[in-house]
Design an enzyme around this catalytic site. Structure first.
Site, PDB file in Angstrom:
ATOM      1  N   LYS A  35      -3.001 -29.947  71.288  1.00 56.12           N
ATOM      2  CA  LYS A  35      -4.083 -30.337  72.208  1.00 56.12           C
ATOM      3  C   LYS A  35      -4.154 -31.866  72.302  1.00 56.12           C
ATOM      4  CE  LYS A  35      -7.342 -29.892  68.394  1.00 56.12           C
ATOM      5  NZ  LYS A  35      -8.130 -28.937  67.609  1.00 56.12           N
ATOM      6  N   ARG A 130     -19.597 -23.701  65.478  1.00 52.85           N
ATOM      7  CA  ARG A 130     -19.193 -24.363  66.713  1.00 52.85           C
ATOM      8  C   ARG A 130     -18.873 -23.234  67.703  1.00 52.85           C
ATOM      9  NH1 ARG A 130     -14.142 -28.482  66.698  1.00 52.85           N
ATOM     10  NH2 ARG A 130     -13.074 -26.501  66.432  1.00 52.85           N
ATOM     11  N   TYR A 255     -15.134 -63.273  69.394  1.00 54.13           N
ATOM     12  CA  TYR A 255     -16.455 -62.883  69.901  1.00 54.13           C
ATOM     13  C   TYR A 255     -17.463 -62.793  68.762  1.00 54.13           C
ATOM     14  CZ  TYR A 255     -14.489 -61.521  74.428  1.00 54.13           C
ATOM     15  OH  TYR A 255     -13.896 -61.526  75.655  1.00 54.13           O
ATOM     16  N   MET A 303     -10.451 -56.892  73.854  1.00 53.82           N
ATOM     17  CA  MET A 303      -9.838 -55.881  74.711  1.00 53.82           C
ATOM     18  C   MET A 303      -8.318 -55.932  74.686  1.00 53.82           C
ATOM     19  SD  MET A 303     -10.420 -55.094  78.765  1.00 53.82           S
ATOM     20  CE  MET A 303     -12.169 -54.811  78.640  1.00 53.82           C
TER      21      MET A 303
HETATM   22  C1  LIG Z   1      -7.637 -28.764  66.337  1.00 60.65           C
HETATM   23  C2  LIG Z   1      -7.584 -27.399  65.808  1.00 60.65           C
HETATM   24  C3  LIG Z   1      -6.649 -27.046  64.830  1.00 60.65           C
HETATM   25  C4  LIG Z   1      -5.739 -28.059  64.165  1.00 60.65           C
HETATM   26  O1  LIG Z   1      -6.457 -28.870  63.256  1.00 60.65           O
HETATM   27  P1  LIG Z   1      -5.690 -29.967  62.357  1.00 60.65           P
HETATM   28  O2  LIG Z   1      -6.700 -30.532  61.450  1.00 60.65           O
HETATM   29  O3  LIG Z   1      -5.184 -30.996  63.316  1.00 60.65           O
HETATM   30  O4  LIG Z   1      -4.590 -29.254  61.682  1.00 60.65           O
HETATM   31  C5  LIG Z   1      -6.575 -25.725  64.462  1.00 60.65           C
HETATM   32  N1  LIG Z   1      -7.388 -24.793  65.011  1.00 60.65           N
HETATM   33  C6  LIG Z   1      -8.313 -25.100  65.939  1.00 60.65           C
HETATM   34  C7  LIG Z   1      -9.179 -24.028  66.498  1.00 60.65           C
HETATM   35  C8  LIG Z   1      -8.451 -26.409  66.367  1.00 60.65           C
HETATM   36  O5  LIG Z   1      -9.375 -26.722  67.277  1.00 60.65           O
END
Ligand SMILES: *Cc1c(COP(=O)(O)O)cnc(C)c1O
Length: 360
Positions: A35, A130, A255, A303
């Site tokens: 992802k 969640r 800054y 930046m």
């Molecule tokens: C992001 C995610 C993972 C992977 O998590 P890592 O800590 O990057 O290994 C696995 N399962 C779900 C549902 C996730 O959202």
């Protein structure tokens, strides 16, 4: 001249990390989590290297579209599943699998007229709160799914840990116990483990593991980095020194004048900033590698530029290479200085960063 800032993706390290996960999770199949553009490393690039992954886990259908367009043939699971009724047709077209975490998703499936069975994974909220069905509603949700002709009989069961990076943690023990109790009488593949759980919770292996971060060599276990577990960084972020300036004792840097020179000294200016995705929250004292040796950031990250202390780099010259994280400088250490985790840093690369690949 093009900007010097570039992210080098080490394809060999990615391949090795995948093999290391195979060993760590021997006997389980691997759903490689890609992802957020492969945690910022490039979705298609990562998927092509992981030709041996048993499946890919993505956050949205658009990721599935990209993977199929790139010719990726493995199973693909959309980790938060369908977002609206119209998604079902696209899931079929692309041969994607949906997590089912909410009644509304079952309603959409029940109303859909396409008779083809969709492969689904039932998501159980074992305590993270969640996504997922609460334990008391899992069985009814599964019964509803099994009654639908357009749902594949072979339903996987999934849960996600909130705290698996704390080995021995009581919440994770509870989550495992909760999950096992809920699914005890259900057939179907089990999947519980993210990267940290693969490392620290062998009892939560299941038939599938879902590592993300470790593929990219990143640990989220506090005080450790990927190398401590045998995983190598897949991204090296680098740039170069574009100026060296002599600044007098007592003069402020950058800054808001957050840092003051304790003596007459050389300040180096490096072509990287939060406009590239380097975190503005990185405090004075955050290390960089200049010519392979550590130097410290002084003053605010801006930046396009950062400033570094050159007092121990008398040989530094304009044009010298600077590594911000990656090989020889753990991203976990930079993340700790910036109050975040390595994942957020690699995910944050902006479009002006040039991506290069190397085979190492
Ligand atoms: C992001 C995610 C993972 C992977 O998590 P890592 O800590 O990057 O290994 C696995 N399962 C779900 C549902 C996730 O959202």
């Amino acid at each position: 001249m093009s900007r010097a800032t570039c992210a080098t993706i080490h394809l060999g390290a990615l391949r090795d990390n995948f093999q290391r996960l195979r060993e760590r999770a021997a006997g389980a199949r691997i759903m490689a989590v890609v992802k957020a553009d492969g945690y910022g490393h490039g979705l298609e690039r990562v998927a092509r290297v992981l030709g041996d992954a048993d499946a890919f886990g993505v956050a949205c259908i658009a990721d599935g579209q990209r993977l199929r367009a790139a010719g990726i043939r493995q199973r693909i699971v959309v980790l938060s599943g369908i977002d609206e009724a119209a998604d079902i047709a696209e899931m079929h077209r692309l041969h994607l699998e949906s997590t089912i975490h909410h009644e509304s998703q079952i309603d959409w499936l029940a109303a859909d007229r396409d008779p083809r069975p969709l492969r689904v994974w039932l998501k159980i909220d074992s305590g993270m709160h969640r996504l997922g069905f609460p334990p008391s509603r899992v069985s009814a949700a599964r019964t509803r799914l099994l009654a639908l002709p357009n749902v594949d009989r072979d339903i996987g069961v999934m849960t996600h840990f909130a705290n698996s990076d704390v080995f021995g943690d009581a919440q994770t023990l509870q989550q495992i116990a909760c999950f096992e109790q809920v699914v005890a009488d259900m057939p179907g593949a089990r999947t519980l483990s993210n990267s940290a759980a693969v490392l620290g919770w062998p009892q939560a292996r299941g038939q599938w593991v879902r590592p993300g971060g470790l593929l990219y060599g990143i640990s989220v276990v506090a005080g450790t980095n990927g190398l401590d577990f045998g995983f190598h960084p897949v991204m090296t972020l680098s740039s170069k020194l574009v100026a060296i300036n002599r600044i007098a004792k007592g003069e402020p840097i950058g800054y808001a004048a957050t840092w003051t020179c304790p003596q007459d000294m050389d300040i180096g200016v490096v072509q990287i900033g939060y406009g590239d995705g380097y975190p503005r929250s990185a405090e004075s004292g955050t290390p960089v590698l200049l010519n392979g040796r550590r130097a410290s950031i002084v003053g605010r990250v801006s930046m396009d530029l950062i400033t570094v202390d050159l007092r121990e780099h008398g040989d530094a010259r304009v044009g010298d290479p600077v590594v911000l994280w990656g090989k020889h400088l753990p991203i976990e250490e930079i993340a700790a200085h910036a109050g975040t985790i390595g994942y957020e840093l690699t995910c944050g690369m902006t479009r002006r960063v040039r991506f290069l690949e190397d085979q190492g």
